[in-house]
Design an enzyme around this catalytic site. Structure first.
Site, PDB file in Angstrom:
ATOM      1  N   ARG A 249       0.874  -1.169   0.000  1.00 37.54           N
ATOM      2  CA  ARG A 249       0.000   0.000   0.000  1.00 37.54           C
ATOM      3  C   ARG A 249       0.912   1.220   0.000  1.00 37.54           C
ATOM      4  O   ARG A 249       1.731   1.397   0.896  1.00 37.54           O
ATOM      5  CB  ARG A 249      -0.914  -0.013   1.228  1.00 37.54           C
ATOM      6  CG  ARG A 249      -1.904   1.157   1.304  1.00 37.54           C
ATOM      7  CD  ARG A 249      -1.369   2.203   2.242  1.00 37.54           C
ATOM      8  NE  ARG A 249      -2.376   3.190   2.640  1.00 37.54           N
ATOM      9  CZ  ARG A 249      -2.094   4.267   3.349  1.00 37.54           C
ATOM     10  NH1 ARG A 249      -0.862   4.515   3.756  1.00 37.54           N
ATOM     11  NH2 ARG A 249      -3.046   5.108   3.679  1.00 37.54           N
ATOM     12  N   ASP A 251       1.754   4.918   0.438  1.00 41.13           N
ATOM     13  CA  ASP A 251       1.220   6.014   1.234  1.00 41.13           C
ATOM     14  C   ASP A 251       1.247   7.333   0.457  1.00 41.13           C
ATOM     15  O   ASP A 251       2.257   7.682  -0.168  1.00 41.13           O
ATOM     16  CB  ASP A 251       2.053   6.150   2.511  1.00 41.13           C
ATOM     17  CG  ASP A 251       1.620   7.305   3.381  1.00 41.13           C
ATOM     18  OD1 ASP A 251       0.511   7.242   3.917  1.00 41.13           O
ATOM     19  OD2 ASP A 251       2.396   8.281   3.497  1.00 41.13           O
ATOM     20  N   ALA A 252       0.137   8.054   0.491  1.00 36.24           N
ATOM     21  CA  ALA A 252       0.048   9.451   0.046  1.00 36.24           C
ATOM     22  C   ALA A 252       0.798   9.724  -1.256  1.00 36.24           C
ATOM     23  O   ALA A 252       1.660  10.597  -1.325  1.00 36.24           O
ATOM     24  CB  ALA A 252       0.550  10.368   1.153  1.00 36.24           C
ATOM     25  N   GLU A 283      -2.817   5.034  -1.788  1.00 33.70           N
ATOM     26  CA  GLU A 283      -3.535   6.097  -1.076  1.00 33.70           C
ATOM     27  C   GLU A 283      -3.299   7.364  -1.875  1.00 33.70           C
ATOM     28  O   GLU A 283      -2.148   7.758  -2.101  1.00 33.70           O
ATOM     29  CB  GLU A 283      -3.021   6.288   0.348  1.00 33.70           C
ATOM     30  CG  GLU A 283      -3.805   7.385   1.073  1.00 33.70           C
ATOM     31  CD  GLU A 283      -3.134   7.888   2.336  1.00 33.70           C
ATOM     32  OE1 GLU A 283      -3.850   8.367   3.221  1.00 33.70           O
ATOM     33  OE2 GLU A 283      -1.897   7.836   2.434  1.00 33.70           O
ATOM     34  N   HIS A 306     -15.213   6.190   3.951  1.00 29.03           N
ATOM     35  CA  HIS A 306     -15.091   6.406   5.392  1.00 29.03           C
ATOM     36  C   HIS A 306     -15.715   7.728   5.815  1.00 29.03           C
ATOM     37  O   HIS A 306     -16.459   7.798   6.800  1.00 29.03           O
ATOM     38  CB  HIS A 306     -13.627   6.399   5.834  1.00 29.03           C
ATOM     39  CG  HIS A 306     -13.444   7.024   7.193  1.00 29.03           C
ATOM     40  ND1 HIS A 306     -13.203   8.377   7.363  1.00 29.03           N
ATOM     41  CD2 HIS A 306     -13.555   6.511   8.439  1.00 29.03           C
ATOM     42  CE1 HIS A 306     -13.158   8.651   8.652  1.00 29.03           C
ATOM     43  NE2 HIS A 306     -13.365   7.543   9.324  1.00 29.03           N
ATOM     44  N   HIS A 374      -5.716   3.543  10.721  1.00 32.21           N
ATOM     45  CA  HIS A 374      -4.809   4.250  11.630  1.00 32.21           C
ATOM     46  C   HIS A 374      -5.014   5.764  11.555  1.00 32.21           C
ATOM     47  O   HIS A 374      -4.979   6.454  12.572  1.00 32.21           O
ATOM     48  CB  HIS A 374      -3.360   3.900  11.296  1.00 32.21           C
ATOM     49  CG  HIS A 374      -2.860   4.504  10.021  1.00 32.21           C
ATOM     50  ND1 HIS A 374      -3.048   3.913   8.790  1.00 32.21           N
ATOM     51  CD2 HIS A 374      -2.213   5.671   9.772  1.00 32.21           C
ATOM     52  CE1 HIS A 374      -2.519   4.671   7.852  1.00 32.21           C
ATOM     53  NE2 HIS A 374      -2.011   5.745   8.410  1.00 32.21           N
ATOM     54  N   ASP A 375      -5.210   6.296  10.348  1.00 26.03           N
ATOM     55  CA  ASP A 375      -5.415   7.736  10.200  1.00 26.03           C
ATOM     56  C   ASP A 375      -6.704   8.184  10.871  1.00 26.03           C
ATOM     57  O   ASP A 375      -6.719   9.159  11.621  1.00 26.03           O
ATOM     58  CB  ASP A 375      -5.495   8.100   8.711  1.00 26.03           C
ATOM     59  CG  ASP A 375      -4.139   8.390   8.101  1.00 26.03           C
ATOM     60  OD1 ASP A 375      -3.239   8.837   8.834  1.00 26.03           O
ATOM     61  OD2 ASP A 375      -3.975   8.156   6.883  1.00 26.03           O
ATOM     62  N   GLN A 376      -7.776   7.484  10.580  1.00 25.09           N
ATOM     63  CA  GLN A 376      -9.095   7.975  10.970  1.00 25.09           C
ATOM     64  C   GLN A 376      -9.373   7.783  12.454  1.00 25.09           C
ATOM     65  O   GLN A 376     -10.284   8.399  12.992  1.00 25.09           O
ATOM     66  CB  GLN A 376     -10.173   7.304  10.127  1.00 25.09           C
ATOM     67  CG  GLN A 376      -9.917   7.360   8.631  1.00 25.09           C
ATOM     68  CD  GLN A 376      -9.830   8.781   8.070  1.00 25.09           C
ATOM     69  OE1 GLN A 376     -10.083   9.754   8.763  1.00 25.09           O
ATOM     70  NE2 GLN A 376      -9.470   8.899   6.802  1.00 25.09           N
TER      71      GLN A 376
END
Length: 564
Positions: A249, A251-252, A283, A306, A374-376
């Site tokens: 995955r 990231d950003a 992401e 989300h 983890h972020d949310q």
């Protein structure tokens, strides 16, 4: 000539060391307990040396008065400022014939190795997660970072598993154990920036970064330059090859701002592993549907799902949730039917700038849906989970939607046991950096209504306190058994009734049937029709009747049918 970073152990017991240091005229290689020797300047900023150095040898580089670890170190001794280690990549795999699982079978749960006790602690979780039906675990980043605790997004040595989590062999043992239980392993990798503690690249390779392209972390990584491109692509190949990781995955990637690099990386990865199920997930805050069209990437994390679900479940509309506050049921209907909610419309949280591209033509399996990650959770000031922010009946209905809808579902550790313990933002920085992180964290939440008062922001836990880390270990909630039963049953239903027919699935439309109610329909690959109705209102209306066999009912709030 090879342009590979790092230390490569040879069959004859020698090791080839390589460093790209275009800002230096000379580089010295230091071997612990041996003499220091000059590395050869091979042109284009590369320095190399080949010497007798068996596995376990400690080494580092001297650039003038500066002593630095290998930025492509495969393991560290003494932290990110310490010695790098020569590593033998060989491992006695017990599941040698593992080829992975098809994407459609994926049910993910995101884990943080640190709060679970390192790689061996995660390994202990595998039998339980497999018994619940999870087909894949996703590890938050494991690359070495400053200190002993961190989310992983402040990593500075992306090739080296963090010492606090275990040795490279421990991570391989975890992957081997997961495969023995039929569970795939995904890894979150960070190719858009480096953390603030232990990154020395600017001191000898300033061109690793592009000062003209700004990101929240400074100049963007200059992935268009060949050595930088090679650094990150080889990192991806290492995790997938040496460690037998099944999926990455990224990231950003919006902060990388180079779609050509992303496409080239995916092409090279696909070519390297033609006989395995390798999964690549993005992401991307920009909702870039182009990366999902041509087979390079399997899916993107769908923050839109989300965000609108969070508004419906909690009523919160501060900060970025404001983009989803108006007509949330209609927005959820678009999400279920078309993937992204924002497909080019102006977003208030993005200063009214257009966000996203059309996505209705994409398969629903191109989107990873989640209620928490983890972020949310962790990016909330107090790290609260949905178990504390909404009622159980509505959360169970939302969980049923997550698992019985055709998008690929992802859970966050603790969800499977109804955890009420927080997951907080934690680091292990010191002195001025610790002060800056603590105060920056509190300033960040000034835009949220609950923390507009400076006194309220004092309640936000100090990221550097050990207690903040310890509180983030997931504990079973008061109804852990009920949540385990629900998730086990829903995953089993998904695998039997939906997964075999997900390939070729397409949306048939969705509509809001109330202020917090939606009905959606999909045609699965075998021609059958899946219908889902959900109502998250405090006082729900009777659900509409779907066609076909009733798959699942969750109180008065959720029902799913399938018509063969």
């Amino acid at each position: 000539m090879s342009r590979r970073w790092g230390a490569e152990l040879r069959d004859d017991g020698t090791t080839r060391f390589a460093l790209w240091a275009p800002d230096r005229d000379a580089v010295m290689l230091e071997i612990d307990g041996a003499t220091t020797l000059a590395m050869s300047a091979d042109g284009d900023g590369w320095f190399t040396a080949t010497v007798a150095a068996p596995a376990g040898t400690r080494y580092r580089f001297r650039c003038g008065d500066l002593i630095v670890p290998d930025p492509a170190s495969r393991a560290q001794s003494g932290g990110v400022h310490g010695w790098s280690l020569v590593i033998d990549p060989a491992y006695p795999w017990s599941v040698a014939d593992w080829r992975g699982r098809p994407w459609e079978e994926t049910v993910l749960i995101e884990l943080h190795a640190g709060v679970l006790g390192g790689f061996r602690g995660v390994m202990d979780q595998i039998p339980t997660l497999a018994a619940l039906g999870f087909t894949a675990v996703e590890l938050m980043p494991v690359g070495a970072f400053g200190g002993t605790r961190n989310w992983g997004y402040d990593g500075v040595l992306p090739y080296a598993p963090a010492e606090a989590y275990g040795a490279p062999a421990d991570l391989k043992a975890l992957v081997d154990e997961a495969h023995a239980f039929g569970v795939s392993v995904f890894l979150d990798v960070v190719y858009n920036h480096f953390g603030p503690d232990g990154n020395y690249l600017n001191a000898y390779a300033a061109d690793f970064f592009d000062a003209g392209v700004d990101t929240p972390w400074g100049g963007a990584v200059a992935v268009a330059r060949a050595p930088v491109h090679r650094f990150f692509v080889d990192n991806a190949l290492m995790w997938l090859g040496e460690y037998r990781i099944d999926g990455l995955r990224f990231d950003a990637v919006h902060a990388i701002a180079d779609p050509a690099f992303l496409d080239a990386m995916a092409t090279e990865v696909r070519a390297a592993f033609p006989d395995r199920h390798i999964h690549l997930v993005l992401e991307n805050e920009e909702n870039d549907a182009d990366r999902l069209e041509h087979g390079g990437y399997d899916a993107q994390w769908n923050d839109d799902f989300h965000n609108v679900m969070h508004v419906l479940l909690t009523g919160e509309t501060s900060a970025y949730y404001g983009d989803f506050a108006d007509r949330p049921a209609e927005r959820l209907a678009r999400c279920l039917s078309e993937g992204f909610i924002y497909q080019g419309e102006g977003s208030p949280n993005h200063d009214g700038k257009p966000r996203g591209k059309p996505s209705a033509h994409l398969s629903p399996t191109r989107f990873v849906a989640f209620l928490q990650n983890h972020d949310q959770v962790g990016n909330r000031a107090l790290g609260e989970r949905l178990t504390l922010l909404t009622d159980t009946a509505r959360l169970r209905a939302a969980t049923a939607l997550l698992l019985l809808g055709p998008q690929i579902p992802l859970f966050f550790m603790g969800d499977e046991q109804g955890s009420e313990s927080p997951f907080l933002f934690f680091t292990d920085f010191h002195d001025e950096l610790a002060d800056a992180v603590r105060e920056g964290r509190r300033k960040e939440f000034a835009k949220f209504d609950a923390f507009a008062d400076p006194a309220a922001r004092e309640r936000i836990p100090d990221p550097n306190a050990l207690a903040t880390f310890d509180r983030s270990r997931p504990q079973p909630g008061p109804d852990a058994t009920g949540w385990r039963d629900l998730i086990r049953d829903l995953i089993a239903l998904r695998q039997s009734a939906i997964v075999p027919h997900l390939s070729g699935a397409k949306a048939l439309g969705a509509e809001a049937t109330g202020d917090a109610a939606v009905t959606a329909r999909w045609q699965l690959g075998d021609g059958s029709i899946l219908t889902i109705a959900i109502d998250l209102a405090y006082d729900p209306d009777p659900l509409p009747q779907g066609d076909g066999e009733l798959l699942h009912v969750e109180g008065e709030r959720f029902a799913a049918w399938i018509a063969r």
